[in-house]
Design a protein around this motif. Structure first.
Motif, PDB file in Angstrom:
ATOM      1  N   TYR A   1       0.792  -1.231   0.000  1.00 49.26           N
ATOM      2  CA  TYR A   1       0.000   0.000   0.000  1.00 49.26           C
ATOM      3  C   TYR A   1       0.824   1.282   0.000  1.00 49.26           C
ATOM      4  O   TYR A   1       0.259   2.367  -0.089  1.00 49.26           O
ATOM      5  CB  TYR A   1      -0.924   0.017   1.225  1.00 49.26           C
ATOM      6  N   GLY A   2       2.131   1.198   0.107  1.00 49.34           N
ATOM      7  CA  GLY A   2       2.941   2.393   0.225  1.00 49.34           C
ATOM      8  C   GLY A   2       3.225   2.720   1.685  1.00 49.34           C
ATOM      9  O   GLY A   2       2.850   1.968   2.591  1.00 49.34           O
ATOM     10  N   GLU A   3       3.862   3.831   1.923  1.00 49.29           N
ATOM     11  CA  GLU A   3       4.254   4.191   3.276  1.00 49.29           C
ATOM     12  C   GLU A   3       3.040   4.386   4.180  1.00 49.29           C
ATOM     13  O   GLU A   3       1.999   4.882   3.744  1.00 49.29           O
ATOM     14  CB  GLU A   3       5.067   5.491   3.263  1.00 49.29           C
ATOM     15  N   VAL A   4       3.198   3.985   5.426  1.00 53.87           N
ATOM     16  CA  VAL A   4       2.180   4.296   6.430  1.00 53.87           C
ATOM     17  C   VAL A   4       2.034   5.813   6.483  1.00 53.87           C
ATOM     18  O   VAL A   4       3.021   6.527   6.657  1.00 53.87           O
ATOM     19  CB  VAL A   4       2.594   3.752   7.818  1.00 53.87           C
ATOM     20  N   PRO A   5       0.813   6.345   6.303  1.00 56.88           N
ATOM     21  CA  PRO A   5       0.665   7.798   6.219  1.00 56.88           C
ATOM     22  C   PRO A   5       0.945   8.503   7.539  1.00 56.88           C
ATOM     23  O   PRO A   5       0.642   7.986   8.618  1.00 56.88           O
ATOM     24  CB  PRO A   5      -0.793   7.982   5.791  1.00 56.88           C
ATOM     25  N   LYS A   6       1.508   9.686   7.428  1.00 53.90           N
ATOM     26  CA  LYS A   6       1.727  10.524   8.600  1.00 53.90           C
ATOM     27  C   LYS A   6       0.391  10.830   9.264  1.00 53.90           C
ATOM     28  O   LYS A   6      -0.604  11.083   8.593  1.00 53.90           O
ATOM     29  CB  LYS A   6       2.405  11.828   8.189  1.00 53.90           C
ATOM     30  N   GLY A   7       0.367  10.774  10.604  1.00 54.57           N
ATOM     31  CA  GLY A   7      -0.859  11.077  11.330  1.00 54.57           C
ATOM     32  C   GLY A   7      -1.843   9.935  11.409  1.00 54.57           C
ATOM     33  O   GLY A   7      -2.983  10.124  11.838  1.00 54.57           O
ATOM     34  N   ALA A   8      -1.432   8.724  11.039  1.00 57.00           N
ATOM     35  CA  ALA A   8      -2.355   7.586  11.009  1.00 57.00           C
ATOM     36  C   ALA A   8      -2.674   7.063  12.410  1.00 57.00           C
ATOM     37  O   ALA A   8      -1.956   7.317  13.384  1.00 57.00           O
ATOM     38  CB  ALA A   8      -1.757   6.458  10.174  1.00 57.00           C
ATOM     39  N   PHE A   9      -3.782   6.337  12.482  1.00 54.39           N
ATOM     40  CA  PHE A   9      -4.133   5.524  13.653  1.00 54.39           C
ATOM     41  C   PHE A   9      -3.841   4.086  13.255  1.00 54.39           C
ATOM     42  O   PHE A   9      -4.517   3.518  12.394  1.00 54.39           O
ATOM     43  CB  PHE A   9      -5.610   5.711  14.001  1.00 54.39           C
ATOM     44  N   CYS A  10      -2.813   3.498  13.833  1.00 51.29           N
ATOM     45  CA  CYS A  10      -2.367   2.160  13.452  1.00 51.29           C
ATOM     46  C   CYS A  10      -2.891   1.125  14.442  1.00 51.29           C
ATOM     47  O   CYS A  10      -2.666   1.237  15.650  1.00 51.29           O
ATOM     48  CB  CYS A  10      -0.846   2.096  13.395  1.00 51.29           C
ATOM     49  N   VAL A  11      -3.572   0.128  13.906  1.00 49.84           N
ATOM     50  CA  VAL A  11      -4.212  -0.895  14.726  1.00 49.84           C
ATOM     51  C   VAL A  11      -3.630  -2.260  14.378  1.00 49.84           C
ATOM     52  O   VAL A  11      -3.427  -2.579  13.204  1.00 49.84           O
ATOM     53  CB  VAL A  11      -5.737  -0.891  14.490  1.00 49.84           C
ATOM     54  N   MET A  12      -3.373  -3.048  15.405  1.00 51.68           N
ATOM     55  CA  MET A  12      -2.905  -4.411  15.208  1.00 51.68           C
ATOM     56  C   MET A  12      -4.090  -5.364  15.324  1.00 51.68           C
ATOM     57  O   MET A  12      -4.738  -5.433  16.373  1.00 51.68           O
ATOM     58  CB  MET A  12      -1.825  -4.757  16.237  1.00 51.68           C
ATOM     59  N   ARG A  13      -4.368  -6.076  14.240  1.00 54.68           N
ATOM     60  CA  ARG A  13      -5.458  -7.062  14.257  1.00 54.68           C
ATOM     61  C   ARG A  13      -4.929  -8.410  14.739  1.00 54.68           C
ATOM     62  O   ARG A  13      -4.075  -9.029  14.110  1.00 54.68           O
ATOM     63  CB  ARG A  13      -6.084  -7.228  12.870  1.00 54.68           C
ATOM     64  N   THR A  14      -5.457  -8.878  15.860  1.00 57.13           N
ATOM     65  CA  THR A  14      -5.084 -10.188  16.392  1.00 57.13           C
ATOM     66  C   THR A  14      -6.288 -11.119  16.528  1.00 57.13           C
ATOM     67  O   THR A  14      -6.118 -12.311  16.765  1.00 57.13           O
ATOM     68  CB  THR A  14      -4.453 -10.027  17.785  1.00 57.13           C
ATOM     69  N   ASP A  15      -7.486 -10.576  16.405  1.00 57.89           N
ATOM     70  CA  ASP A  15      -8.758 -11.275  16.643  1.00 57.89           C
ATOM     71  C   ASP A  15      -8.910 -11.699  18.102  1.00 57.89           C
ATOM     72  O   ASP A  15      -9.764 -12.530  18.440  1.00 57.89           O
ATOM     73  CB  ASP A  15      -8.927 -12.485  15.716  1.00 57.89           C
ATOM     74  N   TRP A  16      -8.098 -11.104  18.987  1.00 53.38           N
ATOM     75  CA  TRP A  16      -8.192 -11.434  20.408  1.00 53.38           C
ATOM     76  C   TRP A  16      -9.541 -10.999  20.987  1.00 53.38           C
ATOM     77  O   TRP A  16     -10.026 -11.580  21.960  1.00 53.38           O
ATOM     78  CB  TRP A  16      -7.041 -10.788  21.169  1.00 53.38           C
ATOM     79  N   SER A  17     -10.153  -9.990  20.392  1.00 49.51           N
ATOM     80  CA  SER A  17     -11.436  -9.484  20.901  1.00 49.51           C
ATOM     81  C   SER A  17     -12.559 -10.508  20.745  1.00 49.51           C
ATOM     82  O   SER A  17     -13.617 -10.356  21.368  1.00 49.51           O
ATOM     83  CB  SER A  17     -11.820  -8.196  20.175  1.00 49.51           C
ATOM     84  N   LYS A  18     -12.358 -11.539  19.935  1.00 47.06           N
ATOM     85  CA  LYS A  18     -13.370 -12.585  19.810  1.00 47.06           C
ATOM     86  C   LYS A  18     -13.519 -13.375  21.114  1.00 47.06           C
ATOM     87  O   LYS A  18     -14.499 -14.107  21.291  1.00 47.06           O
ATOM     88  CB  LYS A  18     -13.017 -13.522  18.643  1.00 47.06           C
ATOM     89  N   ARG A  19     -12.576 -13.241  22.022  1.00 48.75           N
ATOM     90  CA  ARG A  19     -12.652 -13.902  23.321  1.00 48.75           C
ATOM     91  C   ARG A  19     -13.518 -13.125  24.319  1.00 48.75           C
ATOM     92  O   ARG A  19     -13.838 -13.633  25.387  1.00 48.75           O
ATOM     93  CB  ARG A  19     -11.238 -14.068  23.894  1.00 48.75           C
ATOM     94  N   TRP A  20     -13.819 -11.887  24.015  1.00 44.93           N
ATOM     95  CA  TRP A  20     -14.649 -11.027  24.865  1.00 44.93           C
ATOM     96  C   TRP A  20     -16.042 -11.608  24.998  1.00 44.93           C
ATOM     97  O   TRP A  20     -16.581 -12.140  24.022  1.00 44.93           O
ATOM     98  CB  TRP A  20     -14.717  -9.639  24.220  1.00 44.93           C
ATOM     99  N   PRO A  21     -16.697 -11.556  26.160  1.00 45.12           N
ATOM    100  CA  PRO A  21     -16.264 -10.921  27.408  1.00 45.12           C
ATOM    101  C   PRO A  21     -15.718 -11.906  28.436  1.00 45.12           C
ATOM    102  O   PRO A  21     -15.847 -11.679  29.638  1.00 45.12           O
ATOM    103  CB  PRO A  21     -17.561 -10.287  27.901  1.00 45.12           C
ATOM    104  N   ASP A  22     -15.123 -12.990  27.970  1.00 40.19           N
ATOM    105  CA  ASP A  22     -14.583 -14.010  28.870  1.00 40.19           C
ATOM    106  C   ASP A  22     -13.221 -13.547  29.390  1.00 40.19           C
ATOM    107  O   ASP A  22     -12.214 -13.587  28.663  1.00 40.19           O
ATOM    108  CB  ASP A  22     -14.452 -15.338  28.114  1.00 40.19           C
TER     109      ASP A  22
END
Length: 285
Positions: free
Chosen positions: A159-180
């Motif tokens: 996709y090219g360089e990560v844009p300046k001012g970005a909100f970078c999120v790491m997708r792990t799918d760990w939230s699928k364990r919620w609310p345990d």
């Protein structure tokens, strides 16, 4: 008018109409300056897009950092009028929570004395290009996985360089364990938690080279479980020490594209606040 001149004028008119410029512009071949859309026109466009809520609803008993107390919730007024209660006949609740509750914002002052509190984060830092690093497949194989520079470089090759001012999120799918809460901590027989996290090399690259505005993740911590088990919060200290904020306990990250969406990150404004639950959502391209 000869044929060649007629075709030239016709071509100009076609280009002028395509660009939205005035065909009467005196300098033939130089399109008029286009007017940028109004904010209302931009809103009309955004309203047609798909929105994804990245926020967990919070309530007593949800997963949280083990050192924090649980939420206390009390209904102090209900729709049914109660004798002796002035103003009864409406619904109101009292919430007793720590600032780092549910999907929440950690401002710099959460870890570093003297840096910005949550009320000092500017509105300009709340609408951001959204970058998603998808490492969920690696996490499925190894719950202790930490994001690597290879993951970020693979994104930039696509996709090219990560844009300046970005909100970078790491997708792990760990939230699928919620609310345990037990599943979120994923402790072994010795009580050591196993969940993924960021890495120093990636965070340094994103904040210092790419100049991003904020980062976020689905787990309760920036640091992986193996580190927090040793009371090691080096990575969270680093992020907040750069005077940037982060968002913890995101959800629905699996519904996001890796590139092209916008993030809207909002939260209340307690004076000199150490953190607060956030409402975060994405607008898809």
């Amino acid at each position: 008018m000869n044929l060649r001149l007629g075709l030239g004028v016709t071509s100009y008119l076609v280009v002028a109409l395509a660009l939205g410029c005035d065909s009467s512009h005196k300098a033939i071949g130089v399109p008029a300056k286009t007017q940028e859309p109004s904010l209302w026109e931009i809103h009309e466009l955004l309203a047609k897009k798909e929105f994804v809520d990245l926020t967990h609803s919070f309530e007593p008993g949800i997963p949280h950092w083990p050192g924090f107390p649980d939420e206390e919730l009390e209904t102090i007024y209900s729709y049914k009028p109660a004798p002796g209660l002035m103003g009864s006949g409406f619904f109101a609740q009292r919430y007793q929570i720590v600032g780092q509750w549910g999907t929440h914002c950690d401002p710099p002052a959460h870890f570093v004395e003297g840096l910005r509190t949550i009320d000092e984060i500017k509105p300009e830092e709340m609408i951001l290009p959204l970058v998603v690093f998808d490492v969920h497949a690696a996490v499925e194989q190894n719950p202790d996985y930490v994001i690597r520079m290879e993951d970020v470089k693979a994104w930039e090759e696509k996709y090219g360089e990560v844009p300046k001012g970005a909100f970078c999120v790491m997708r792990t799918d760990w939230s699928k364990r919620w609310p345990d809460a037990k599943a979120m901590r994923n402790e072994d027989a010795a009580g050591t938690p196993h969940y993924p996290g960021w890495s120093q090399e990636v965070l340094t690259y994103l904040y210092e080279t790419r100049k991003i505005t904020a980062s976020g993740h689905e787990t309760t911590d920036t640091d992986p479980g193996l580190s927090t088990a040793k009371d090691d919060y080096t990575l969270e200290t680093y992020v907040l020490g750069t005077n940037h904020y982060q968002i913890e306990l995101l959800t629905n990250v699996d519904q996001l594209p890796e590139q092209g969406a916008l993030a809207v990150v909002t939260f209340p404004k307690p004076l000199k606040g150490s953190g607060f639950p956030a409402r975060v959502f994405a607008i898809l391209p």
